[in-house]
Write an enzyme that holds these catalytic residues in place. Sequence first.
Site, PDB file in Angstrom:
ATOM      1  N   HIS A   1      -5.745  -4.571  -1.669  1.00  0.00           N
ATOM      2  CA  HIS A   1      -5.554  -3.367  -2.491  1.00  0.00           C
ATOM      3  C   HIS A   1      -5.557  -3.675  -3.987  1.00  0.00           C
ATOM      4  CE1 HIS A   1      -4.906   0.077   0.127  1.00  0.00           C
ATOM      5  NE2 HIS A   1      -4.241  -0.710   0.953  1.00  0.00           N
TER       6      HIS A   1
ATOM      7  N   LYS B   1     -12.682  -1.974   0.486  1.00  0.00           N
ATOM      8  CA  LYS B   1     -11.940  -1.056  -0.394  1.00  0.00           C
ATOM      9  C   LYS B   1     -12.652  -0.977  -1.740  1.00  0.00           C
ATOM     10  CE  LYS B   1      -7.582  -1.242   2.068  1.00  0.00           C
ATOM     11  NZ  LYS B   1      -7.097  -2.378   2.835  1.00  0.00           N
TER      12      LYS B   1
ATOM     13  N   SER C   1       0.801  -1.229   0.000  1.00  0.00           N
ATOM     14  CA  SER C   1       0.000   0.000   0.000  1.00  0.00           C
ATOM     15  C   SER C   1       0.831   1.275   0.000  1.00  0.00           C
ATOM     16  CB  SER C   1      -0.937  -0.005   1.200  1.00  0.00           C
ATOM     17  OG  SER C   1      -0.183   0.027   2.396  1.00  0.00           O
TER      18      SER C   1
HETATM   19  C1  LIG Z   1      -6.983  -2.869   4.226  1.00  0.00           C
HETATM   20  C2  LIG Z   1      -6.266  -4.136   4.320  1.00  0.00           C
HETATM   21  C3  LIG Z   1      -6.669  -5.141   5.188  1.00  0.00           C
HETATM   22  C4  LIG Z   1      -7.786  -4.942   6.187  1.00  0.00           C
HETATM   23  O1  LIG Z   1      -9.018  -4.973   5.562  1.00  0.00           O
HETATM   24  P1  LIG Z   1     -10.332  -4.676   6.425  1.00  0.00           P
HETATM   25  O2  LIG Z   1     -11.409  -5.422   5.715  1.00  0.00           O
HETATM   26  O3  LIG Z   1     -10.508  -3.209   6.445  1.00  0.00           O
HETATM   27  O4  LIG Z   1     -10.079  -5.229   7.792  1.00  0.00           O
HETATM   28  C5  LIG Z   1      -5.997  -6.347   5.159  1.00  0.00           C
HETATM   29  N1  LIG Z   1      -4.952  -6.549   4.332  1.00  0.00           N
HETATM   30  C6  LIG Z   1      -4.518  -5.591   3.499  1.00  0.00           C
HETATM   31  C7  LIG Z   1      -3.367  -5.869   2.587  1.00  0.00           C
HETATM   32  C8  LIG Z   1      -5.161  -4.357   3.461  1.00  0.00           C
HETATM   33  O5  LIG Z   1      -4.714  -3.409   2.643  1.00  0.00           O
END
Ligand SMILES: *Cc1c(COP(=O)(O)O)cnc(C)c1O
Length: 396
Positions: free
Chosen positions: A211, A242, A183
């Site tokens: 992501h 996301k 990220s």
């Molecule tokens: C955002 C993210 C998570 C967490 O996701 P949520 O559903 O918000 O708990 C897990 N792994 C990665 C790589 C992320 O970017």
Amino acid sequence: MYTAFQNHIANQLKEIEEAGLNKKERIIISPQGAEIELDTGQKVLNFCANNYLGLSNNPDLIEAAGKALGDYGYGMSSVRFICGTTDLHKKLERKIANFFSTEDTILYAACFDANGGVFEPLLTSEDAIISDALNHASIIDGVRLCKAHRYRYENADMEDLEAQLQLAQEQRFRLIVTDGVFSMDGNVAPLKKIVELANLYNAMVMVDESHSAGVVGESGRGVTELFNIMGQVEIITGTLGKAFGGAIGGFTTGKKEIIELLRQRSRPYLFSNSIPPMVAAAGIKMVDMMIGTNVLQDKLHRNAEYFISRMTNLGFDIKPTKSAICAVMLYDAKLSQEFAARLLREGIYVIGFYYPVVPKGEARIRVQLSAAHEKEHLDKAIKAFEKIGKELRVLK
Ligand SMILES: *Cc1c(COP(=O)(O)O)cnc(C)c1O
């Protein structure tokens, strides 16, 4: 007792404040979108949400969620295996498996829980987990909860991965785990090479597509699509929070025996609530949209290409990316904060990141592109970057 503890905590808060690491929340009073309204009354263009496909405020998803709200009510008041599973949950699990060309899916309240609950039921002290150094916090925490031997390789460094795999030959089973897209840089894990090494060294592969799902690959099926290796990794985790609508929810999808054992043993699944039916219904709609057309994926890819090529032409130093994350490198922590503050005054909302979130001397502004952005939004942002870039002598 509490007075001593209170002082102890107050000191830590002071240290955080003094180090300039204090996180403040900006309060939004509009739906999530390309343009958002803040409680200060300011309207800004949003370039820091994970709203990659612009689905957070999508009318079709809202309609699907609204219908389910009427048909199924508000909440489940139960974990899945007691009385927290509706036909919508099962349908969404099948849809996600179809989307990723996997065999079965298990839903969680969040991907944090999916990652927190995936390792411990599957691996023991006889086994090995080989993890990328930049993997998400939830993977790191999940690994901590598991007794398997831990190996760590430098970010996307395939020589190091190979060395760790050689060390891990001592153990019974080996699982390589990586984020699909990292990220902070937006770089994509070299998954084809990872799968090759896994085959060579008798290991399994898990990729977290949080992501990358909806973003990477022609139709948004993630890193396995990008490298043309769909169905070739044992475990994929991802989020509904996301690109996939942005509400809440996570999933693990992959080999059916693995998913079945998770249903029996995974603690965040067994001991935490079901996602609400309205979220499951919107999720079903989301997958149907993604399977039906690439309109949003195409628009996101066009937006990312346009923004990155314009910014590069202006002379900004952009980290190589294959995702919708664009890291504008400034290197200096203070500069990154000043740059972001001035951009906000121009109506562009982005975040400047610096140590310890990124390595020392690698401060940057992270821009996240979205299919919700129109060309005029991108042009306004690019213009603001150019103006501030000249003011702060980042650009000549
Ligand atoms: C955002 C993210 C998570 C967490 O996701 P949520 O559903 O918000 O708990 C897990 N792994 C990665 C790589 C992320 O970017």
